[in-house]
Design an enzyme around this catalytic site. Structure first.
Site, PDB file in Angstrom:
ATOM      1  N   GLY B  42       0.863  -1.279  -0.071  1.00  0.00           N
ATOM      2  CA  GLY B  42       0.144  -0.160   0.075  1.00  0.00           C
ATOM      3  C   GLY B  42       0.981   1.228  -0.071  1.00  0.00           C
ATOM      4  CG  LEU B  43      -1.048   5.057   0.139  1.00  0.00           C
ATOM      5  CD1 LEU B  43      -1.579   6.388   0.548  1.00  0.00           C
ATOM      6  CD2 LEU B  43      -0.458   5.676  -1.268  1.00  0.00           C
ATOM      7  CB  ALA B  44       3.107   2.489   4.747  1.00  0.00           C
ATOM      8  N   GLY B  45       3.907   0.761   2.255  1.00  0.00           N
ATOM      9  CA  GLY B  45       5.069  -0.467   1.849  1.00  0.00           C
ATOM     10  C   GLY B  45       5.485  -0.246   0.618  1.00  0.00           C
ATOM     11  CG  HIS B 266     -16.305   6.829   7.256  1.00  0.00           C
ATOM     12  ND1 HIS B 266     -17.141   7.386   6.791  1.00  0.00           N
ATOM     13  CD2 HIS B 266     -15.030   7.584   6.934  1.00  0.00           C
ATOM     14  CE1 HIS B 266     -17.062   8.540   6.240  1.00  0.00           C
ATOM     15  NE2 HIS B 266     -15.358   8.505   6.133  1.00  0.00           N
ATOM     16  NE  ARG B 330     -13.177  10.207   8.687  1.00  0.00           N
ATOM     17  CZ  ARG B 330     -12.376   9.720   7.710  1.00  0.00           C
ATOM     18  NH1 ARG B 330     -11.415   8.752   8.127  1.00  0.00           N
ATOM     19  NH2 ARG B 330     -12.097  10.173   6.574  1.00  0.00           N
ATOM     20  CG  HIS B 401     -12.954   3.981   7.074  1.00  0.00           C
ATOM     21  ND1 HIS B 401     -13.362   3.600   5.657  1.00  0.00           N
ATOM     22  CD2 HIS B 401     -12.535   5.166   7.125  1.00  0.00           C
ATOM     23  CE1 HIS B 401     -12.486   4.618   5.117  1.00  0.00           C
ATOM     24  NE2 HIS B 401     -11.842   5.361   5.869  1.00  0.00           N
ATOM     25  CD  GLU B 425      -5.777   0.668   8.297  1.00  0.00           C
ATOM     26  OE1 GLU B 425      -5.688   0.929   7.292  1.00  0.00           O
ATOM     27  OE2 GLU B 425      -6.798   0.408   8.915  1.00  0.00           O
ATOM     28  CG  LEU B 441      -4.845   8.686   1.706  1.00  0.00           C
ATOM     29  CD1 LEU B 441      -5.367   9.654   0.510  1.00  0.00           C
ATOM     30  CD2 LEU B 441      -4.740   7.413   1.298  1.00  0.00           C
TER      31      LEU B 441
END
Lengths: 251, 636, 241
Positions: B42-45, B266, B330, B401, B425, B441
């Site tokens: 994902g974004l981090a990996g 959420h 939220r 969420h 996350e 993000l």
């Protein structure tokens, strides 16, 4: 909210493994709610199969909200089922009626070998991106994001192409199993931005060469790809790609 | 358990820059001798993998999807925050950090949060340079919007597909490195074990999801970027494949699991339509910028929304939180929705829904403008529900969420298990008890592009572990363990499918450990979950073999881990006898608002696995607030 | 590591599409070949039509045009040479791409591929093959003079009486019918080909591309009507012996 229950007859492609022979198999699935998504109907069928001691039908899926690009089924001859701008996971059963017969098949292309049942290998797309579908910048040292204004028009054209989810429906739909819409969309995304400009011609050359090496077909402008694309990407990107590749020959 | 957070000394503004200077470096010639194993793309990996290989490390990357581009970061719709202050509306690093600490209900580590805010601006620069097509104004400059309860416009976005565009940026950077031969990518590989040798994380065991082959991979450090555990609830907005296995396997090898009870619900999701439902679909929070949330004033009012006159509607968010109105954070919005539904005023099937009405906005700015702003979201809603949101109010209901809890990490993003780094996350560090919109993000990319590449070098420079290969007996043992677990699952040959167990577990958790939690309910869960888990191992039906593509087996392994993990989640929720952020203990409320107990609970709860049949042990990392003094979190 | 990756990239960039020939063999390049030869063939057909239409102006003018063309050897052979290169290239490239495309989908769908596609595009091979058959027949008829009714002997000038050949041939409904059929399929071929060549050459405009398909349809079928008007006019007695 009413809930009509349906009984459907499914013909699903089954293939035990990559090298095994496959065939269409018939299934009857009952108690299908009109509010189910197509994949939920497949889950429902799989539950029935497993409760009978059979192996479930393997199919790719993940986000189930139309963005990950993982789901890949040809439904009654059309990738994702033929509703504009919708992936199979967002196709709802209210579009079918009691007693319908439905054919479910995997993406068919030499470059997308079947791994099992409806699951195909789409790593060819990754290799095409690896060949040139990026801006060669390392992390760090980027200038301020607003240092270079980009007209809204160009940014929007770029975004139109960047919306591609890499599902491969374009290939599955094309009579020639051509990957031009996918490849050209990635190039168009980058080529409309000043950041992508320096590598523009090298990029299209390398991506086109990789596309050919993977064994995809040629583009005959059937426009089937555009018709089934869940992100409704225009064949404009293909014309742009061709132009850039032609110019690249002179560079 | 050693829980030294290693927060650098000095004023908060200087901690990160001083720390970076103090971190030891790896000589460029030595970098290629170190192998980094990264799980998750994902974004981090993906961002970490690209960046670390650019630095010169050997990088091996694994994901269970068919392509790294499909990681669930792709589904984020709304945007990414950054303290750029392009709008000149008073934003700054400090304000972003403050909003995030406050939004997290003072349960996050302020030094980490400040660093996150600090690097946020670099992320936007990096992404633009990669060709991420953010939305722009006609003048050609980047557009911003206010989002998720922020009072400033600091959110950057790309239509409703911000997550996808950011992930494609990171994915393309990763593929660039694959092409350069600097990264080896293994898709359709699922991590099943973490391998620990002499107290250091040294590798993993994966299963090739196509052939079923189990393989061991050795390296100098392991990075987990495997996302959250929201699917423990079965129904959530997460992708179907999202799971806790990687982090839970690490926890069973000694990594502490922090704050598992912090789950984010959420507020704007499409309500559940039936029992067959496989997932819930999020509608971007940005809808609350123009939509008004309401329910009928009268309980059991079954009239169509258009037939309910204005004076018989309760715009409860505007009534209860006049200064934030429909944009309340939220956790607060979700709880308010649950409250009105509990009062019998919910709408739609089962009475579990509230209206999100655009009639006033359409009257004010016209259908055209609304369509430009939210067209794709409206279409998505219509596709799923068959209703037209331009004419009938949307029905929404909260859904699981995001999970703020995760593996415990220190300031260097390393867990208590040396050599095990955890980013995105999957770790616990930045969002406290509640995450603000457009912050996930930001955190994923901050960790991957700008934090881990510095701190991992420091570990590699100083760890001085001997070289080893996957022939080491610990690897062989881990492979055997993974195989034994699969064999056990396949041999149960019971009568119930994996999904039926997962669904039941989800309902249990959602009802008693969802938006509202009580001591009584949680204690019941501690009996019900083990009972169901016991039935799972006795009566689950996993057809097929381990030597082929077997999706039922994949699911079974993940659900087995969810069963163990769920119990720790509930224990944590029971142990945290206060309300904070997304964790709402009904015993601790003040007129419906969460009531924190800073005296007793201003700490991170870190759970240590003690083995099968043993109670896990809770450790504490106290939270110290020097720069942002805890206050009552009010949005009235 | 950085140096190694640079070397790799440099090495990879050279042989990709090094020469024009490799480009012409690539999937995009072969379509460029189709487009360029297609344009040539289309221009030829248009010129050919202009000549044919002189049949409406009477025997003298038509035969005069035929003789003039015949006696202008450089023009005639220049054109023949262009056709001798253009046609085989067009046809062989088409055959190659068909083979490539078949190989790209070794297993067809069990349920027919129902994805929407342009009908004229899907039948390019069929229309192309019929046009080729028609062309061979047409050459046999007018160029090689081995089929169809012929005047007994050439004109005193030594030229053949093309006008009489034309009228005698088209007075037979079967021959006229085949010519009309050939033209209809040529029109179908052009209605996609003329649009498609713009795509292949990368010519796309937000304003005019949407009109392009209609324009290709008008040009293709316009040519067809003009061509077919000659056999029809003979059959209807408008062009008299």
């Amino acid at each position: 909210m009413s809930d009509k229950k349906m009984k459907l007859k499914l013909h699903v492609y089954r293939q035990a493994s990559k090298d095994a022979a496959g065939a269409m198999k018939e299934y009857v699935v009952e108690d299908v709610s009109e509010h189910m998504s197509f994949l939920e109907m497949m889950d429902h069928l799989n539950e029935q199969l497993m409760n009978k001691g059979e192996e479930p039908i393997a199919f790719d899926h993940d986000c189930r909200e139309g963005i990950c690009g993982m789901c890949s089924m040809v439904i009654n001859g059309i990738p994702h089922g033929g509703h504009r701008g919708v992936t199979a996971c967002q196709l709802h059963m209210r579009h079918f009626k009691d007693g319908d017969e439905i054919f479910v098949e995997p993406w068919r292309a030499r470059a997308f070998p079947v791994l099992r049942d409806l699951v195909v290998d789409r790593q060819a797309f990754d290799r095409i991106v690896a060949a040139g579908g990026y801006v060669s910048i390392n992390t760090g040292g980027a200038p301020d994001a607003n240092a270079l204004p980009i007209s809204k028009k160009e940014a929007d054209l770029s975004m139109d192409a960047a919306a591609c989810i890499g599902c491969g429906a374009c290939v599955a739909a094309c009579k020639n199993a051509s990957a031009m819409l996918f490849v050209a969309a990635k190039a168009s995304h980058l080529n409309h931005l000043p950041q992508g400009e320096p590598e523009r011609y090298e990029r299209v050359k390398k991506m086109a060469a990789q596309m050919d090496a993977e064994g995809f077909g040629t583009c005959s402008n059937y426009s089937s790809c555009e018709a089934v694309c869940p992100k409704e990407i225009s064949v404009r990107v293909i014309a742009e790609f061709n132009r850039d590749l032609l110019k690249a020959q002179a560079k | 358990m050693n829980l030294d957070a290693k927060i650098p000394e000095g004023p908060i503004e200087q901690k990160w820059s001083k720390h970076k200077l103090a971190l030891p470096l790896v000589n460029p010639a030595n970098k290629r001798k170190h192998k980094v194993i990264i799980v998750g793309t994902g974004l981090a990996g993906a961002s970490a993998a690209a960046t670390l290989s650019e630095l010169g490390y050997q990088v091996e990357v694994f994901c269970f999807q068919d392509s790294p581009r499909r990681a669930h970061s792709i589904a984020a719709q709304g945007g990414i925050n950054a303290a750029k202050n392009y709008q000149n509306d008073g934003d700054s690093v400090r304000r972003l950090a403050y909003d995030t600490v406050k939004g997290g209900d003072y349960r996050s580590r302020e030094a980490n949060v400040y660093r996150l805010a600090e690097v946020s601006a670099n992320i936007i620069d990096q992404c633009v340079a990669q060709g991420v097509p953010f939305a722009r104004e006609y003048g050609g400059h980047l557009a911003n919007r206010s989002f998720g309860g922020a009072q400033v416009s600091r959110t950057f976005y790309a239509r409703g597909q911000t997550g996808q565009q950011l992930l494609l940026g990171a994915y393309q950077a990763l593929e660039k490195q694959v092409n350069a031969g600097a990264v080896k990518m293994h898709s359709r590989h699922e991590m099943l074990e973490l391998v620990v040798v002499d107290g250091h994380a040294r590798g993993i065991v994966t299963r090739d999801l196509v052939t079923g082959k189990l393989e061991a991979w050795a390296g100098d450090t392991v990075v987990l970027a495997t996302g959250g555990y929201g699917n423990v609830f079965y129904l959530s907005t997460n992708a179907k494949g999202s799971n806790v296995t990687a982090t839970w396997r690490a926890a069973k090898k000694g990594a502490g699991f922090a704050n598992p009870c912090y789950t984010q619900i959420h507020p704007t999701c499409i309500p559940q339509a039936g029992d067959y439902q496989s997932k819930l679909t999020l509608m971007s929070e940005s809808l609350r910028n123009d939509g008004r949330v309401w329910v009928p004033k009268k309980a059991g009012d079954a009239r169509k929304p258009a037939q309910i006159p204005e004076e018989e509607r309760d715009y409860y968010l505007e009534r209860k939180y006049p200064s934030f109105g429909n944009l309340a954070p939220r956790d607060i919005s979700s709880r308010a929705a649950k409250q009105v539904c509990d009062e019998g005023r919910g709408v739609g099937p089962g009475g579990r829904g509230v209206y999100l009405d655009f009639a006033d906005a359409i009257k004010r700015v016209g259908k055209q403008v609304i369509s430009e702003r939210y067209g794709n979201l409206f279409d998505m809603y219509a596709t799923i529900t068959g209703d037209d949101p331009y004419t009938v109010p949307m029905r929404i209901y909260p859904a699981v969420h995001y999970t703020m809890g995760g593996l415990w990490v220190d300031y260097n993003l390393m867990s208590n298990l040396p050599g095990l780094h955890v980013i995105g996350e999957a770790n616990f560090s930045d969002h406290g008890a509640n995450r603000l919109g457009a912050s996930a993000l930001m955190q994923g990319l901050a960790d991957g592009y700008f934090v881990l590449p510095y701190t991992i070098s420091a570990y590699l420079a100083t760890a001085k572990q001997p070289k080893l290969t996957s022939d080491h007996p610990e690897f062989k043992k881990a492979v055997d363990d993974a195989r034994a677990r699969m064999t056990k699952l396949l041999n149960v040959k019971g009568k119930r499918t994996v999904d039926s167990f997962h669904r039941e577990l989800g309902v249990l958790l959602w009802n008693k450990c969802g938006m509202g939690r009580t001591e009584k309910g949680l204690k019941e869960l501690l009996i019900e979950i083990p009972r169901l888990r016991e039935e799972f191992w006795r009566n689950v039906n996993v057809p097929g073999s381990a030597e082929s593509l077997n999706q039922a087996l994949e699911k079974a392994g993940r659900v087995a881990d969810f069963f163990e993990f769920a119990e720790v989640l509930v224990l944590d929720a029971l142990d945290r006898d206060e309300s904070c952020g997304g964790h709402f203990r009904e015993e601790h409320e003040d007129q419906g608002e969460a009531k924190r107990d800073d005296e007793k609970f201003q700490h991170v709860s870190v759970w240590e696995w003690k083995g099968e049949g043993q109670a896990p042990v809770r450790h504490k990392e106290p939270l110290v607030f020097e720069s942002f003094k805890p206050s009552i979190r009010s949005y009235k | 590591m950085a140096e190694a990756s640079e070397l790799r990239r440099e090495a990879a960039s050279e042989p990709l599409f090094g020469s024009l020939a490799t480009f012409a063999m690539s999937s995009v390049g072969s379509k460029v070949v189709m487009a360029v030869t297609g344009i040539g063939l289309w221009l030829f057909i248009t010129a050919h039509l202009a000549g044919n239409l002189t049949a409406f102006l009477g025997r003298e003018i038509f035969n005069g045009y035929a003789a003039a063309l015949h006696h202008n050897q450089p023009l005639l052979w220049g054109m023949r040479l262009a056709l001798l290169i253009g046609f085989p290239l067009h046809i062989l490239t088409a055959a190659r791409t068909v083979a490539l495309n078949r190989a790209a989908r070794p297993v067809e769908y069990a349920w027919a591929n129902k994805s929407p596609a342009r009908a004229a595009a899907k039948t390019m091979m069929l229309s192309g093959a019929v046009v080729l058959a028609f062309l061979l027949y047409h050459l046999a008829h007018f160029t090689w003079r081995v089929t169809g009714p012929m005047p007994a002997a050439p004109l005193p000038s030594g030229d053949w009486d093309a006008y009489s050949m034309l009228v005698m041939g088209f007075q037979r409904p079967l021959i006229a019918g085949f010519y009309v059929l050939g033209q209809v399929l040529l029109a179908a071929h052009l209605s996609h080909g003329l649009y498609s060549m713009f795509q292949h050459l990368g010519l796309w405009g937000r304003r005019w591309t949407p009109w392009l398909q209609s324009a290709a349809l008008v040009v293709g079928y316009g040519l067809c009507i003009a061509f077919a008007s000659i056999p029809l006019a003979v059959l209807l007695g408008i062009i008299k012996p």
